[in-house]
Design a protein around this motif. Structure first.
Motif, PDB file in Angstrom:
ATOM      1  N   LYS A 519       0.851  -1.175   0.000  1.00  0.00           N
ATOM      2  CA  LYS A 519       0.000   0.000   0.000  1.00  0.00           C
ATOM      3  C   LYS A 519       0.898   1.239   0.000  1.00  0.00           C
ATOM      4  O   LYS A 519       2.035   1.207   0.472  1.00  0.00           O
ATOM      5  CB  LYS A 519      -0.908   0.034   1.238  1.00  0.00           C
ATOM      6  CG  LYS A 519      -1.825  -1.181   1.381  1.00  0.00           C
ATOM      7  CD  LYS A 519      -2.942  -1.161   0.362  1.00  0.00           C
ATOM      8  CE  LYS A 519      -3.976  -2.260   0.654  1.00  0.00           C
ATOM      9  NZ  LYS A 519      -3.438  -3.631   0.407  1.00  0.00           N
ATOM     10  N   SER A 520       0.372   2.329  -0.533  1.00  0.00           N
ATOM     11  CA  SER A 520       1.084   3.597  -0.498  1.00  0.00           C
ATOM     12  C   SER A 520       0.055   4.697  -0.308  1.00  0.00           C
ATOM     13  O   SER A 520      -1.116   4.425  -0.008  1.00  0.00           O
ATOM     14  CB  SER A 520       1.892   3.801  -1.784  1.00  0.00           C
ATOM     15  OG  SER A 520       2.722   4.945  -1.678  1.00  0.00           O
ATOM     16  N   ARG A 521       0.479   5.961  -0.490  1.00  0.00           N
ATOM     17  CA  ARG A 521      -0.460   7.067  -0.323  1.00  0.00           C
ATOM     18  C   ARG A 521      -0.137   8.174  -1.332  1.00  0.00           C
ATOM     19  O   ARG A 521       1.003   8.308  -1.791  1.00  0.00           O
ATOM     20  CB  ARG A 521      -0.429   7.641   1.103  1.00  0.00           C
ATOM     21  CG  ARG A 521      -0.721   6.630   2.186  1.00  0.00           C
ATOM     22  CD  ARG A 521      -0.921   7.282   3.546  1.00  0.00           C
ATOM     23  NE  ARG A 521      -2.225   7.923   3.678  1.00  0.00           N
ATOM     24  CZ  ARG A 521      -3.350   7.285   4.003  1.00  0.00           C
ATOM     25  NH1 ARG A 521      -3.333   5.976   4.216  1.00  0.00           N
ATOM     26  NH2 ARG A 521      -4.480   7.933   4.108  1.00  0.00           N
ATOM     27  N   GLU A 530      -5.035   6.445   0.537  1.00  0.00           N
ATOM     28  CA  GLU A 530      -4.334   5.177   0.354  1.00  0.00           C
ATOM     29  C   GLU A 530      -4.461   4.688  -1.091  1.00  0.00           C
ATOM     30  O   GLU A 530      -5.486   4.863  -1.749  1.00  0.00           O
ATOM     31  CB  GLU A 530      -4.899   4.132   1.300  1.00  0.00           C
ATOM     32  CG  GLU A 530      -4.026   2.884   1.425  1.00  0.00           C
ATOM     33  CD  GLU A 530      -4.487   1.975   2.544  1.00  0.00           C
ATOM     34  OE1 GLU A 530      -3.615   1.371   3.203  1.00  0.00           O
ATOM     35  OE2 GLU A 530      -5.715   1.856   2.754  1.00  0.00           O
ATOM     36  N   THR A 531      -3.404   4.023  -1.570  1.00  0.00           N
ATOM     37  CA  THR A 531      -3.353   3.472  -2.921  1.00  0.00           C
ATOM     38  C   THR A 531      -2.780   2.064  -2.883  1.00  0.00           C
ATOM     39  O   THR A 531      -2.193   1.633  -1.883  1.00  0.00           O
ATOM     40  CB  THR A 531      -2.482   4.337  -3.851  1.00  0.00           C
ATOM     41  OG1 THR A 531      -1.112   4.266  -3.412  1.00  0.00           O
ATOM     42  CG2 THR A 531      -2.945   5.775  -3.870  1.00  0.00           C
ATOM     43  N   GLU A 532      -2.931   1.357  -4.021  1.00  0.00           N
ATOM     44  CA  GLU A 532      -2.336   0.032  -4.167  1.00  0.00           C
ATOM     45  C   GLU A 532      -2.113  -0.251  -5.649  1.00  0.00           C
ATOM     46  O   GLU A 532      -2.482   0.529  -6.515  1.00  0.00           O
ATOM     47  CB  GLU A 532      -3.246  -1.045  -3.555  1.00  0.00           C
ATOM     48  CG  GLU A 532      -4.577  -1.182  -4.262  1.00  0.00           C
ATOM     49  CD  GLU A 532      -5.427  -2.325  -3.722  1.00  0.00           C
ATOM     50  OE1 GLU A 532      -4.969  -3.060  -2.834  1.00  0.00           O
ATOM     51  OE2 GLU A 532      -6.559  -2.479  -4.204  1.00  0.00           O
ATOM     52  N   PHE A 578      -8.374   3.846  -3.267  1.00  0.00           N
ATOM     53  CA  PHE A 578      -9.473   3.256  -2.520  1.00  0.00           C
ATOM     54  C   PHE A 578     -10.665   4.215  -2.567  1.00  0.00           C
ATOM     55  O   PHE A 578     -10.608   5.278  -3.176  1.00  0.00           O
ATOM     56  CB  PHE A 578      -9.032   2.942  -1.093  1.00  0.00           C
ATOM     57  CG  PHE A 578      -8.083   1.784  -1.002  1.00  0.00           C
ATOM     58  CD1 PHE A 578      -8.538   0.510  -0.712  1.00  0.00           C
ATOM     59  CD2 PHE A 578      -6.718   1.962  -1.233  1.00  0.00           C
ATOM     60  CE1 PHE A 578      -7.666  -0.570  -0.643  1.00  0.00           C
ATOM     61  CE2 PHE A 578      -5.844   0.897  -1.168  1.00  0.00           C
ATOM     62  CZ  PHE A 578      -6.320  -0.378  -0.875  1.00  0.00           C
TER      63      PHE A 578
END
Length: 670
Positions: A519-521, A530-532, A578
């Motif tokens: 996960k990242s941001r 949040e991102t993926e 998300f």
């Protein structure tokens, strides 16, 4: 063409499974439930053709007459969904062959190769016999062709398919040189000099040619469509004025729904949401997609009254759930609600699939009471028939892109066309923004905003269309790994996203897929989200950054961009967000595109729990208010309205109980 005048309500009826006594009880219970429409003979091949040289319509004649006597219309199938044992025994060559060379055997259903000419001849003969006999029967409302094409057999590797594939390629490419060019066969010494050197994409040592695989998927879809057209033509030989359809399956990958819809008079689909989900967004999305295939009202041809039999855990629908989800379909353009099936089977593979009449045979059961309630209510709503669903936003949907995107050898195995589309669709559904789905060949002009999700495969024609749309004032949003290849899966050179690079005002230098569980941001204004799955190196070529990556090598680099192109705006999301991140970006775009929530001119407040949609005709708006929450909600009205189910005029406000709904009729100002 026979026109629909009332909402259809009923289900698949299989009287061949039951005694005369039970059949007569069915007629009484159908009247009680307000059933006006049943699907008949879907799996009836062996019943009406018990051997090659014998047709026996005695029982089907009786059922057609009995249903007509009881004022129940018939969606009559030609019966080709399951070849009989005698046909398989005599001609085993009609059976489909798996990728490993194994043929199917009789004992299930859909055990046929769609390319086999012998099989097609039997299908044609049966379809003509059924159509000739019943074309003028007064019970006949619709022709139902076959059943759920490619539901079980989505690939076949038999000799019939091999010959048909080679012919299909000849018609598409004309010359072997053109095929070699489009398939990029210079790679790995794959070039062909004759068409009989080409095989179906069976087992191979490692990665297969993606252009070869993509054309095979196109071919299988086309072969099933050709089978449908053959069956349709056989029926049309004797019946010209009765609508023709088949039941599609919504988000089903293996047939191109837009192509099928062109050949159908009415589009229907089989809806099986999971009762364990509070809001099954894929099925909600599929309602909108099915309606969009013809931009006309559709039919829910199958749904379960309660549980199905084919999941690992087959949850029963809770009280009110079946009713609310039925109205979800009606709110999004359905003109009929049907079930599989009328009476729950006593034996066979689907005996634990629920029916409108359960094994308990209790007319006082909770489930049957809900069936009766829904039938009684739908009987009050016939003025909805033929009304238009209101949408300001369009999602691009392309089966060929879906096939190409999810072939192997991509930067990330987590790219998923439907899941990523569902995540975006969910936000629009929650914000009460009506959406259509459009094929790349359709006009974009009717919409204020067009969403292009994971559109990896883009033709030059669509690229040009998007530029013209945005230049003229449209708003366009696309996501990562879009605009990458042409229709032959060949990469657009000069930087990603090649087909959309100009209209987005960016250049993507390099992809940075994330580890599968990472996960990242990204930063948007003062917040982070949040991102993926995906990151990439984005260079601005006129666009401005709306959000930036926050971690690692890409920190402070653009993650989401916006670009003014002509009179319009384009947006690019270079990562997988998300829900919270998707929502903040989408709300920004909706504000800039001036797209209000549905029915905002009639309603002052819109609760998160209340789904609001609108259908309309020339005279009236029909506002659906569905409460998915756990408590009653009161909606303030700007105008007086007529509540159809309550049969009452409402003013100022209206209260919708939990797990319930209201339908408001509001005359248009003339």
């Amino acid at each position: 063409m026979l026109r629909q005048t009332e909402l259809f309500y009923g289900g698949d009826y299989n009287p061949e499974q039951w005694s005369r006594e039970i059949i007569m009880e069915d007629m009484r219970l159908m009247k009680q439930a307000k059933v006006n429409y049943v699907s008949l003979n879907i799996f009836g091949w062996v019943n009406i053709q018990p051997s090659e040289d014998v047709f026996d319509f005695t029982f089907l004649d009786e059922m057609m007459e009995l249903l007509h006597k009881n004022e129940i219309g018939v969606d009559l199938a030609n019966g080709t969904a399951s070849p009989p044992a005698w046909l398989v025994k005599k001609h085993p060559e009609i059976l489909p062959i798996t990728i490993n060379g194994t043929p199917s055997v009789h004992g299930s259903r859909q055990h046929y190769c769609p390319s086999n000419q012998l099989y097609r001849s039997y299908v044609k003969r049966l379809s003509e016999a059924v159509a000739k006999r019943y074309a003028d029967h007064p019970a006949l409302i619709m022709w139902h062709i076959n059943n759920e094409y490619t539901c079980h057999i989505s690939e076949c590797y038999c000799d019939s398919c091999l010959a048909a594939f080679r012919q299909w390629l000849k018609e598409k490419y004309q010359t072997i040189d053109e095929l070699n060019r489009c398939w990029s066969t210079k790679f790995w010494s794959q070039s062909y000099s004759e068409r009989d050197e080409i095989f179906l994409p069976k087992e191979m040592p490692t990665f297969k040619n993606p252009a070869h695989q993509l054309d095979y998927k196109r071919f299988i879809s086309d072969q099933n469509l050709a089978l449908f057209k053959l069956e349709k033509e056989a029926i049309r030989k004797y019946s010209q004025d009765i609508p023709v359809m088949t039941n599609l399956m919504g988000l089903h990958k293996h047939v191109d729904g837009f192509k099928f819809a062109e050949e159908m008079d009415v589009v229907g689909w089989d809806a099986y949401p999971n009762p364990f989900e509070e809001k099954p967004y894929p099925q909600f999305l599929a309602n909108d997609l099915t309606r969009s295939l013809k931009k006309k009202p559709f039919l829910v041809m199958e749904q379960a009254p309660s549980a199905v039999n084919w999941r690992a855990a087959n949850g029963a629908k809770k009280p009110g759930q079946m009713r609310l989800w039925s109205y979800e379909a009606l709110a999004h353009g359905a003109d009929g609600i049907m079930f599989f099936q009328w009476r729950q089977s006593q034996g066979g593979a689907e005996k634990f699939h629920s029916g409108m009449v359960s094994h308990n045979q209790d007319p006082e059961s909770r489930l049957f009471k809900e069936i009766v309630q829904l039938g009684e209510e739908l009987e009050q709503l016939n003025e909805l028939v033929g009304t238009t669903y209101v949408a300001d936003v369009a999602f691009v949907f392309d089966w060929e892109n879906w096939w190409a995107l999810e072939l192997d050898a991509k930067p990330s195995a987590k790219i998923n066309y439907i899941k990523q589309m569902r995540d975006l669709y969910k936000v629009f559904h929650e914000l009460n923004i009506g959406v259509d789905f459009v094929h790349p060949s359709e006009s974009l002009d009717p919409y204020k905003l067009v969403i292009s999700n994971a559109q990896y495969l883009v033709t030059e024609d669509f690229s040009t269309k998007v530029k013209a749309y945005v230049n003229a004032g449209g708003h366009f949003m696309t996501t990562f790994f879009s605009g990458i290849v042409d229709e032959n899966d060949r990469v657009y050179l000069g930087g990603y996203p090649g087909a959309f690079k100009e209209v987005l005002g960016i250049y993507v230098e390099e992809f940075y897929p994330m580890p599968l569980d990472a996960k990242s941001r990204i930063a948007i204004g003062d917040g982070t989200y949040e991102t993926e799955t995906w990151e990439e190196v984005i260079h601005l070529k006129g666009a401005q950054a709306v959000a930036n990556f926050t971690q690692g090598y890409l920190a402070e680099m653009p993650a989401v961009t916006q670009y003014k192109y002509g009179k319009g705006e384009s947006y690019y999301i270079g990562t997988k967000l998300f829900e919270a991140g998707n929502r903040v970006i989408i709300e920004k775009i909706l504000t800039e595109a001036d797209i209000p929530s549905t029915a905002s001119e009639f309603i002052q407040n819109q609760s998160h729990s209340i789904s609001v949609t609108c259908r309309e005709n020339q005279l009236d708006n029909f506002i659906f208010l569905l409460n998915y929450g756990q408590k009653s909600e009161t909606i303030q009205l700007n105008v007086s309205a007529y509540s159809l189910l309550d049969e009452a005029i409402v003013q100022d406000n209206i209260t919708i109980p939990a797990n319930d709904l209201k339908i408001l009729k509001i005359p248009k100002v003339r």
